[in-house]
Design an enzyme around this catalytic site. Sequence first.
Site, PDB file in Angstrom:
ATOM      1  N   ASP A 177       0.861  -1.180   0.000  1.00 44.61           N
ATOM      2  CA  ASP A 177       0.000   0.000   0.000  1.00 44.61           C
ATOM      3  C   ASP A 177       0.900   1.234   0.000  1.00 44.61           C
ATOM      4  OD1 ASP A 177      -1.664   2.151   0.706  1.00 44.61           O
ATOM      5  OD2 ASP A 177      -3.021   0.830   1.808  1.00 44.61           O
ATOM      6  N   HIS A 178       0.816   2.008  -1.090  1.00 44.49           N
ATOM      7  CA  HIS A 178       1.744   3.131  -1.269  1.00 44.49           C
ATOM      8  C   HIS A 178       1.515   4.251  -0.254  1.00 44.49           C
ATOM      9  CE1 HIS A 178       4.884   5.018  -3.477  1.00 44.49           C
ATOM     10  NE2 HIS A 178       4.682   4.341  -4.590  1.00 44.49           N
ATOM     11  N   ARG A 179       0.391   4.227   0.459  1.00 40.81           N
ATOM     12  CA  ARG A 179       0.164   5.249   1.499  1.00 40.81           C
ATOM     13  C   ARG A 179       1.119   5.036   2.670  1.00 40.81           C
ATOM     14  NH1 ARG A 179      -6.180   4.388   2.173  1.00 40.81           N
ATOM     15  NH2 ARG A 179      -5.390   2.262   2.123  1.00 40.81           N
ATOM     16  N   VAL A 180       1.629   3.803   2.794  1.00 41.18           N
ATOM     17  CA  VAL A 180       2.517   3.476   3.928  1.00 41.18           C
ATOM     18  C   VAL A 180       3.923   3.120   3.444  1.00 41.18           C
ATOM     19  CG1 VAL A 180       2.793   1.970   5.955  1.00 41.18           C
ATOM     20  CG2 VAL A 180       0.493   2.595   5.185  1.00 41.18           C
TER      21      VAL A 180
END
Length: 205
Positions: A177-180
């Site tokens: 997950d690119h948000r993390v």
Amino acid sequence: EDADITDLEAFRVAMNKENEKSAQFANVKITMLAFLIKASVMALKKFPEFNSSLDVQNGEMSLVMKQYFNIAFAADTPNGLVVPVVKNADQKSVTQIVVESGELARKARDGKLGPADMSGACFTISSLGGIGGTYFSPIVNAPEVAILGVNKSVMKPVWNGREFAPRLILPMSLTADHRVIDGALATRFNVYLAQLLADMRRVLL
Ligand code: CAO
């Protein structure tokens, strides 16, 4: 990433031959999945961002960093996909993980998994090695933030500086997950995981 599992597979085959002759472990067949679970725990310890969950409630995001190591694995059953969880995999030997994942896979096929068997995962492995394929894009099992997919290992010619040598190569596909997790970190994680699988002695360090 591609992991060179030539030595690990030779070790697995040798251990299974030993087990066949042992009274205690005659029914225990060491699986590649159990080694993947053990190596993943080590990689989660080195890269704690991967051992987190991203909770979104009323538009508010919170990142929970986990201090335990529950590893889920996707299981293909006549009734569809289910994802049982090996709890506290850091505290278990490869043999214990073999036995527990085997029991969970059996329960999955028989449709007997309970909610407790399928909850609390930190990270998921989707192993399609028994089926085939080369690479795929596994979908993150939210609120987890990453998932590892592996396909069938194949013998490939690998240049060792002098000649092409036959090596058993396991294709690994990591989705994060690119948000993390940024791509660079995801690649570092996968490269490290491949190093562990190429020489499982590193897991002892
Ligand atoms: N490369 C080559 N061979 C492999 C392998 C790999 N990466 N992984 C397993 N194999 C071999 C095994 O050694 C076994 O060989 P033998 O029959 O000669 O002993 C054979 O393939 C069958 O293995 P398996 O897949 O049944 O067993 P496992 O313990 O490796 O995996 C489980 C168990 C539950 C993960 C698996 O059965 C399964 O359900 N996989 C599908 C997961 C899935 O559906 N993912 C997609 C989810 S997203 O939609």
